[in-house]
Motif scaffolding. Structure first.
Motif, PDB file in Angstrom:
ATOM      1  N   ALA A 124      -4.084   4.190   4.970  1.00 34.11           N
ATOM      2  CA  ALA A 124      -5.231   4.768   4.263  1.00 34.11           C
ATOM      3  C   ALA A 124      -5.002   6.245   3.981  1.00 34.11           C
TER       4      ALA A 124
ATOM      5  N   LEU B 183       0.826  -1.208   0.000  1.00 35.85           N
ATOM      6  CA  LEU B 183       0.000   0.000   0.000  1.00 35.85           C
ATOM      7  C   LEU B 183       0.856   1.252   0.000  1.00 35.85           C
TER       8      LEU B 183
ATOM      9  N   ALA C 237       0.758   4.029  -2.874  1.00 31.77           N
ATOM     10  CA  ALA C 237       0.459   5.416  -2.526  1.00 31.77           C
ATOM     11  C   ALA C 237       1.459   6.375  -3.161  1.00 31.77           C
TER      12      ALA C 237
ATOM     13  N   VAL D  54     -12.331  -3.093   0.791  1.00 28.10           N
ATOM     14  CA  VAL D  54     -11.384  -2.474   1.724  1.00 28.10           C
ATOM     15  C   VAL D  54     -11.744  -2.849   3.153  1.00 28.10           C
TER      16      VAL D  54
ATOM     17  N   THR E 257     -14.290   5.611   0.014  1.00 29.14           N
ATOM     18  CA  THR E 257     -13.516   6.296  -1.019  1.00 29.14           C
ATOM     19  C   THR E 257     -12.395   5.419  -1.540  1.00 29.14           C
ATOM     20  N   LEU E 258     -11.693   4.768  -0.643  1.00 32.73           N
ATOM     21  CA  LEU E 258     -10.618   3.861  -1.059  1.00 32.73           C
ATOM     22  C   LEU E 258     -11.162   2.706  -1.890  1.00 32.73           C
TER      23      LEU E 258
ATOM     24  N   LEU F 268      -2.708   6.680   1.003  1.00 29.76           N
ATOM     25  CA  LEU F 268      -3.392   6.401  -0.257  1.00 29.76           C
ATOM     26  C   LEU F 268      -4.348   7.522  -0.640  1.00 29.76           C
ATOM     27  N   LEU F 269      -4.941   8.162   0.348  1.00 29.08           N
ATOM     28  CA  LEU F 269      -5.913   9.226   0.095  1.00 29.08           C
ATOM     29  C   LEU F 269      -5.270  10.612   0.038  1.00 29.08           C
TER      30      LEU F 269
ATOM     31  N   ARG G 147     -11.878   4.037  -5.365  1.00 29.93           N
ATOM     32  CA  ARG G 147     -10.687   4.390  -6.131  1.00 29.93           C
ATOM     33  C   ARG G 147      -9.888   3.170  -6.579  1.00 29.93           C
ATOM     34  N   LEU G 148      -9.802   2.174  -5.718  1.00 28.66           N
ATOM     35  CA  LEU G 148      -8.978   0.999  -6.013  1.00 28.66           C
ATOM     36  C   LEU G 148      -9.799  -0.148  -6.590  1.00 28.66           C
TER      37      LEU G 148
ATOM     38  N   GLN H  98      -1.758   2.841  -8.893  1.00 28.23           N
ATOM     39  CA  GLN H  98      -3.172   3.007  -8.567  1.00 28.23           C
ATOM     40  C   GLN H  98      -4.028   2.893  -9.822  1.00 28.23           C
TER      41      GLN H  98
END
Length: 530
Positions: A396, A367, A371, A426, A417-418, A399-400, A421-422, A377
């Motif tokens: 997290a 991760l 990131a 999660v 959100t994660l 990544l954000l 996006r991915l 990503q």
């Protein structure tokens, strides 16, 4: 039937014994609950909902007082809104039923809303002691059997000010049961964050009775330290027409995949797992994930090691070791990142693993590398694999492109959100781990304890996820089951006196295996009796 028993039948517990409930417990946002409440208020006579809430609160209070003296001492704290009105109604009922009630109203009664004013009239007619907010000596000098918190409900938007803040700190130091009405005063019902943190404060309840529907903030973040055991009183309001995109994690959500093994199978029937990690000085993380994957039923387990420190696991020689640059990822389920490091070699090994469409679990340094590189990503967003991502709040945040505080201030939004996006399922780890799908569905895990705040516990969770994916579980159900069994194992160990202080991650693995086998046996038995 005493008045305070009227709505006892509407109660259900949500933080304990979830297997006894007929449906997977739904969680609703404050906005949804407000809409349900408005609809009910339009359809019912004035004061009806407050009467029901007060009766439900008094009923649960009576249960909590079962072991108290014949005339228990009850302190009721009532604030300026309808939450205070619920408390006033409960105080009146308890006083009528023989409790010694001391009432502390923090506002001018003339400023109470209409329904709460009617509850105040009830309370004034009962035999009870009235305290002022400055009577702290009376509060600390009384041996209370129960404190009822009706200071603030779900509408609080700013930190609680003095002198109520001092009152809350005083109550939190008392050695007694505390029953919060709807939500512990000061806690955000949507996020589980103390309103106005870090300057805010909140009641630390042993029990919460929440009205109309359960709220996510009671089960994640600060909620688990402040809400205690949660019960729901629906007050005769059905959630019909309200789609629940949030639930509490529950065995029934993944029970259909708890299948007993057939005799006519072999190791190839249960999948191969490859754990990419094991950089120098971090080999233990890869070992924990690999051991867990093996003990949770994967047919074969490999460690794809960045370093050549080890060529086997001395305690688990069943696990095979390969150098990361040499392993074939074909037809394997991948656990990527445990003890991987962030070197160029680690980066290149991760890129090679992600070039496959193999089912995967992403954790730790995988991760961190993702990131740092938007290209990785982007590659994930276009994938077609079953993918579970297991960040802790700092991962997290990376990544954000955010901060840990921002993630913790709204764990549900961060997880959603994660996931979007991915394009992954999660698991945002922490107190009340949040599991989210790309479509926005969320489950909050209700079990586990501070014993899991130990190095390697996340590696073990990744191992469970990988083992279940290898055995053909879908990503969502695998994430739910892994998180639930991980928490249950910690609870079971603590119940036997192993932790919470000093529990080691490796001790979780055999306990999770036992939990998994018990669940399979239990649900196989249920299928046979149908």
């Amino acid at each position: 039937m005493p008045p305070c028993r009227t709505f006892l039948h509407g109660l259900r517990r949500t933080s304990q014994n979830n297997d006894r409930m007929p449906l997977i417990p739904a969680l609703h946002s404050v906005g949804t609950i407000r809409r349900m409440e408005r609809t009910a208020l339009d359809a019912l006579p004035a004061f009806t909902l407050m009467q029901r809430a007060g009766a439900a609160a008094a009923a649960l209070a009576t249960e909590l007082l079962a072991a108290a003296p014949a005339r228990p001492e009850v302190l009721v704290l009532a604030g300026p809104g309808n939450n205070g009105g619920d408390a006033l109604e409960a105080a009146w009922l308890l006083a009528r039923n023989g409790c010694r009630v001391s009432l502390l109203l923090t506002c001018d009664p003339a400023r109470l809303p209409a329904d709460a004013t009617q509850a105040w009239q009830h309370a004034r007619s009962a035999d009870m002691t009235h305290l002022d907010i400055d009577d702290l000596d009376a509060i600390t000098g009384t041996d209370w059997s129960l404190v009822i918190d009706g200071l603030f409900g779900i509408g609080l938007t700013r930190a609680i000010a003095e002198p109520v803040a001092t009152l809350i700190h005083t109550v939190n130091r008392l050695d007694t049961q505390v029953l919060a009405l709807d939500v512990p005063s000061g806690l955000d019902a949507d996020t589980g964050v103390i309103v106005g943190a870090p300057d805010g404060c909140a009641i630390e309840a042993t029990h919460t009775i929440t009205f109309i529907a359960d709220k996510p903030g009671l089960h994640t973040g600060d909620g688990r330290d402040h809400a205690g055991e949660v019960s729901v009183a629906e007050l005769g309001i059905a959630a019909a027409g309200q789609t629940a995109h949030m639930t509490l994690n529950d065995v029934r959500a993944f029970a259909e995949h708890l299948q007993p093994r057939r005799h006519n199978t072999h190791k190839g029937s249960y999948g191969d797992v490859a754990v990419l990690g094991g950089a120098r000085g971090m080999t233990g993380a890869a070992m924990l994930a690999a051991r867990c994957a093996a003990m949770l039923g994967a047919g074969r387990v490999f460690v794809a090691a960045i370093s050549d420190d080890f060529s086997l696991d001395p305690l688990r020689p069943e696990i095979m070791w390969r150098l990361a640059r040499e392993i074939d990822y074909q037809d394997k389920t991948l656990i990527l990142g445990t003890g991987l490091g962030t070197t160029r070699e680690a980066h290149d090994a991760l890129v090679r693993a992600l070039a496959t469409d193999a089912p995967a679990v992403l954790d730790a340094d995988a991760l961190n590398l993702i990131a740092e590189e938007p290209g990785l990503q982007k590659k994930l967003r276009g994938h077609r694999r079953a993918l579970i991502v297991t960040p802790h709040p700092l991962e997290a945040a990376r990544l954000l492109k955010s901060t840990t505080r921002e993630v913790q201030n709204d764990r549900i939004t961060a997880a959603r959100t994660l996931a979007s996006r991915l394009h992954a399922t999660v698991i945002l780890k922490g107190s009340g781990s949040v599991i989210a799908t790309p479509e926005g569905n969320v489950a909050i895990n209700p079990n586990g304890n501070p014993a899991l705040a130990t190095a390697g516990a996340g590696d073990v969770l990744s191992g469970v996820c990988g083992a279940l994916l290898a055995q053909g579980w879908p990503a969502w159900e695998a994430a739910l089951a892994a998180t639930w069994m991980h928490g249950a194992a910690a609870d079971q160990l603590v119940a036997r006196g192993i932790g919470p202080v000093g529990l080691l991650a490796g001790e979780l693995i055999p306990e999770i295996r036992s939990t998994f086998n018990r669940l399979i046996a239990s649900h196989a038995g249920k299928r046979r009796t149908r």
